[in-house]
Design an enzyme around this catalytic site. Structure first.
Site, PDB file in Angstrom:
ATOM      1  N   LYS A  52      16.730  12.902  87.863  1.00  0.00           N
ATOM      2  CA  LYS A  52      16.831  13.375  86.470  1.00  0.00           C
ATOM      3  C   LYS A  52      17.039  12.197  85.531  1.00  0.00           C
ATOM      4  O   LYS A  52      16.454  12.132  84.444  1.00  0.00           O
ATOM      5  CB  LYS A  52      17.953  14.413  86.355  1.00  0.00           C
ATOM      6  CG  LYS A  52      17.543  15.744  86.985  1.00  0.00           C
ATOM      7  CD  LYS A  52      18.681  16.710  87.252  1.00  0.00           C
ATOM      8  CE  LYS A  52      18.152  17.898  88.061  1.00  0.00           C
ATOM      9  NZ  LYS A  52      19.180  18.846  88.487  1.00  0.00           N
ATOM     10  N   GLN A  96      25.416  19.447  87.743  1.00  0.00           N
ATOM     11  CA  GLN A  96      24.681  19.598  88.995  1.00  0.00           C
ATOM     12  C   GLN A  96      25.420  20.557  89.940  1.00  0.00           C
ATOM     13  O   GLN A  96      26.598  20.355  90.234  1.00  0.00           O
ATOM     14  CB  GLN A  96      24.512  18.215  89.643  1.00  0.00           C
ATOM     15  CG  GLN A  96      23.648  18.219  90.877  1.00  0.00           C
ATOM     16  CD  GLN A  96      22.195  18.625  90.594  1.00  0.00           C
ATOM     17  OE1 GLN A  96      21.574  18.134  89.662  1.00  0.00           O
ATOM     18  NE2 GLN A  96      21.674  19.545  91.379  1.00  0.00           N
ATOM     19  N   ASP A 119      19.588  23.933  81.366  1.00  0.00           N
ATOM     20  CA  ASP A 119      19.232  24.589  82.625  1.00  0.00           C
ATOM     21  C   ASP A 119      18.921  26.071  82.396  1.00  0.00           C
ATOM     22  O   ASP A 119      18.409  26.744  83.280  1.00  0.00           O
ATOM     23  CB  ASP A 119      20.412  24.501  83.610  1.00  0.00           C
ATOM     24  CG  ASP A 119      20.212  23.428  84.668  1.00  0.00           C
ATOM     25  OD1 ASP A 119      19.049  23.073  84.921  1.00  0.00           O
ATOM     26  OD2 ASP A 119      21.219  22.940  85.212  1.00  0.00           O
TER      27      ASP A 119
END
Ligand code: NAP
Length: 284
Positions: A52, A96, A119
């Protein structure tokens, strides 16, 4: 023999578009920023976080990494999220997953400001996806849509089967296919006649988490088969949910693992971060 859908190629196109738009924003003094939070030492999470960060560099974003120790408390993590919520240089916040067991994942997801929730896991954004009026794309399912679209096949009216009903993949995947007028069936561990249902699919999306789950006898001739699964074999090799070698001979299109859905998820995350930056600067 199926045509291969290359996630590497399609994701490069998406990232090139993001990079171009970012360059225009930078000229206006706006640099999109993504904060990535990792708690603990999970090696798979570390790999994802590094990818990322690398993608942020590629498209011209600022990336801020917060690597917290395994024993971080929920309170400490929520404090960091609150700080990032109020930091104007941060357009997107990504924690995460999975988080260590002392931390309630939902509490963390709910604490992220919806306009920084790149997200698209916050209930506000999940609701927007359900309605079909959403700014943030659910990254993995949106990546799958790009891969399907790259075939040129029109989803409208097609029989679409999604195996898996998780909040992260299966459910939002089904919604996106439905919004595009697919006739969608969602399968899960209690589904009866799974193979028969799958055999009817023009578009089959596997998000199960079991190696070689989808076998050739479950696939219709010429179907589009998208493999979301990421399974680590004992020999360390990464493989999907689809028995690629045999399904490839029957499907019309198929995604490989690795190099299929994986790179798309990251590209769509970049797209969401760009959207967040535009929202924060009243450009959309
Ligand atoms: P998950 O939360 O474990 O969900 C798995 C789903 O598969 C569940 O809905 C489960 O049904 C269903 N399932 C399990 N066994 C089944 C069976 N025998 N028959 C039918 N359905 C069955 O997993 P997830 O987070 O959705 O992820 C799925 C896979 O995608 C994993 O391999 C994950 O690593 C991968 N993934 C990849 C990306 C990417 O970027 N490529 C992103 C996210 C996830 P129940 O609900 O009934 O238990």
């Amino acid at each position: 023999m199926a045509k291969l859908i290359s996630g590497k190629e399609v994701s490069s196109k998406v990232k090139a578009e993001v990079r171009e738009e970012t360059a225009e924003l930078v000229k206006k003094g706006i640099k999109p920023g993504l904060a990535v939070v990792i708690v603990g030492n999970d090696p798979a999470s570390r790999v994802y976080v590094n990818s990322k960060k690398k993608a942020c560099e590629e498209v011209g974003f600022s990336s801020f990494e917060y690597a917290l120790p395994e024993e971080t408390t929920q309170e400490e993590l929520l404090e960091l999220v609150s700080k990032l919520n109020n930091d104007d240089s941060v357009d997107g916040i990504l924690c995460q997953l999975p988080l260590p067991e002392q931390i309630d994942e939902n509490a963390v997801i709910n604490a992220i400001k919806p306009d920084k929730d790149v997200d698209a896991f916050h209930p506000f954004n999940v609701g927007k996806i359900m309605i079909g009026d959403f700014a943030f794309l659910p990254c993995t399912p949106a990546g799958v849509m790009e891969l399907i679209d790259s075939t040129g096949v029109d989803i409208s009216g097609k029989s679409c089967v999604v195996i898996g009903r998780s909040n992260i993949v299966g459910k939002p995947m089904s919604m996106l296919l439905l919004h595009r007028n697919g006739t969608v069936t969602i399968c899960h561990s209690r589904t009866k006649n799974l193979a028969e249902i799958c055999r009817n699919a023009d578009i089959l999306v596997a998000a199960v988490g079991k190696a070689n789950f989808v076998t050739a006898d479950m696939v219709k001739d010429g179907a589009i088969v998208i493999d979301v699964g990421m399974n680590r074999l004992e020999n360390g090799k990464l493989c999907g949910d689809v028995d690629f070698e045999n399904v490839e001979k029957k499907a019309g299109y198929i995604t490989p693992v690795p190099g299929g859905v994986g790179p798309m998820t990251i590209a769509m995350l970049m797209k969401n971060t760009l959207t967040a930056a535009k929202m924060h600067n009243n450009l959309i």
